[in-house]
Write an enzyme that holds these catalytic residues in place. Structure first.
Site, PDB file in Angstrom:
ATOM      1  N   HIS A  58      44.452  44.698  46.123  1.00  0.00           N
ATOM      2  CA  HIS A  58      43.956  44.556  44.756  1.00  0.00           C
ATOM      3  C   HIS A  58      43.515  45.930  44.242  1.00  0.00           C
ATOM      4  CE1 HIS A  58      42.229  42.593  41.290  1.00  0.00           C
ATOM      5  NE2 HIS A  58      41.167  43.355  41.453  1.00  0.00           N
TER       6      HIS A  58
ATOM      7  N   GLU B 225      39.050  31.799  46.808  1.00  0.00           N
ATOM      8  CA  GLU B 225      38.516  32.431  45.594  1.00  0.00           C
ATOM      9  C   GLU B 225      39.415  33.603  45.197  1.00  0.00           C
ATOM     10  OE1 GLU B 225      34.323  34.513  44.352  1.00  0.00           O
ATOM     11  OE2 GLU B 225      34.450  33.486  46.269  1.00  0.00           O
TER      12      GLU B 225
HETATM   13  C1  GRF Z   1      49.559  46.997  42.647  1.00  0.00           C
HETATM   14  O1  GRF Z   1      48.697  47.718  41.820  1.00  0.00           O
HETATM   15  C2  GRF Z   1      48.780  46.019  43.483  1.00  0.00           C
HETATM   16  O2  GRF Z   1      47.502  46.475  43.826  1.00  0.00           O
HETATM   17  C3  GRF Z   1      48.661  44.827  42.570  1.00  0.00           C
HETATM   18  O3  GRF Z   1      49.895  44.775  41.910  1.00  0.00           O
HETATM   19  C4  GRF Z   1      50.468  46.077  41.834  1.00  0.00           C
HETATM   20  C5  GRF Z   1      51.847  45.963  42.402  1.00  0.00           C
HETATM   21  O4  GRF Z   1      52.593  47.148  42.300  1.00  0.00           O
HETATM   22  N1  GRF Z   1      48.328  43.645  43.313  1.00  0.00           N
HETATM   23  P1  GRF Z   1      53.911  47.334  43.166  1.00  0.00           P
HETATM   24  O5  GRF Z   1      54.851  46.178  42.842  1.00  0.00           O
HETATM   25  O6  GRF Z   1      53.526  47.323  44.615  1.00  0.00           O
HETATM   26  O7  GRF Z   1      54.497  48.641  42.739  1.00  0.00           O
END
Ligand code: GRF
Length: 222
Positions: free
Chosen positions: A119, A153
């Site tokens: 995240h 969650e």
């Molecule tokens: C990343 O910023 C990740 O943290 C979030 O979604 C984005 C995905 O980017 N969950 P990618 O497809 O890995 O380039």
């Protein structure tokens, strides 16, 4: 004679460009996860057809599956098929590597303890979307990324690793996103390696760490 330990299959779920997926695939190859932990990226599953991450998976010779969520009338039906697609690869670990869909409680329960997410914020700050804009609006001085076990969650759950950076007063949403993304690409493979080698494990709902130096655990730069 005892059974040989089974290989650790990893299934990655994606929704888009797949830059975190690529970071995992590159690390698995360069760090030789097959030798250090008998681990393999067994499959990549996308909920969107024709996204960049699928092409990356194919470049690495990894099998891909597409389950287009728009063809489903309920989250439950989609997640049931998603689970079946994943289970075909008998995964020890399922990575949400940019998988941008909320999962049902039944799905999360099915993979409890072997489902992780990345995240783009320092959780528990800024769960949900638009994390970089919200970080700038909130005026935080420190921002970053988190890898965590997935629980019921949204964007919560025991934290495996975090990487932080200082927010520059001149940062825009775009510049911050780019700098955090570069950190994600180092953080996610590092956390996966910790899990594969047993340096980090889930014990009674908490993350236990063993054999990692403070420097390694708290590392922010790639
Ligand atoms: C990343 O910023 C990740 O943290 C979030 O979604 C984005 C995905 O980017 N969950 P990618 O497809 O890995 O380039």
């Amino acid at each position: 004679m005892s059974e040989p330990p089974s290989p650790k299959n990893i299934v990655c779920l994606i929704s888009g460009r797949g830059s975190n997926l690529e970071a995992i695939l590159r690390a698995a190859r360069e760090e030789n996860w097959a030798d250090i932990a008998d681990a393999h990226i067994a499959a990549v599953v996308s909920n969107r057809p024709a996204v960049g991450g699928l092409a990356i998976a194919r470049d690495y010779g990894v099998p891909t599956r597409v389950l287009d969520h728009t063809g489903y009338s309920s989250r439950e039906a989609f997640d049931a098929d998603l689970g079946a697609a994943i289970d075909a690869f008998d995964p020890a670990l399922v990575i949400l590597a940019g998988f941008l869909r909320v999962l049902t409680p039944a799905f999360v329960a099915r993979y409890a303890g072997r489902l992780i997410n990345i995240h783009p914020s320092l959780l528990p700050a800024f769960p949900g979307l638009a994390t970089h804009r919200r970080a700038i609006e909130a005026g935080v001085r420190v921002h970053g990324a988190t890898v965590h076990f997935v629980t019921g969650e949204l964007d919560a759950g025991p934290i495996i690793g975090q990487a932080a950076l200082a927010v520059d007063p001149a940062d825009t949403e775009e510049s911050l996103a780019a700098r955090v993304l570069a950190m994600e690409h180092a953080l996610l493979p590092r956390c996966v390696r910790w899990l594969l080698t047993g340096a980090v494990r889930l014990e009674n709902g908490r993350v236990a760490v063993r054999g990692l130096s403070r420097q390694e655990l708290l590392r922010c730069e790639p």
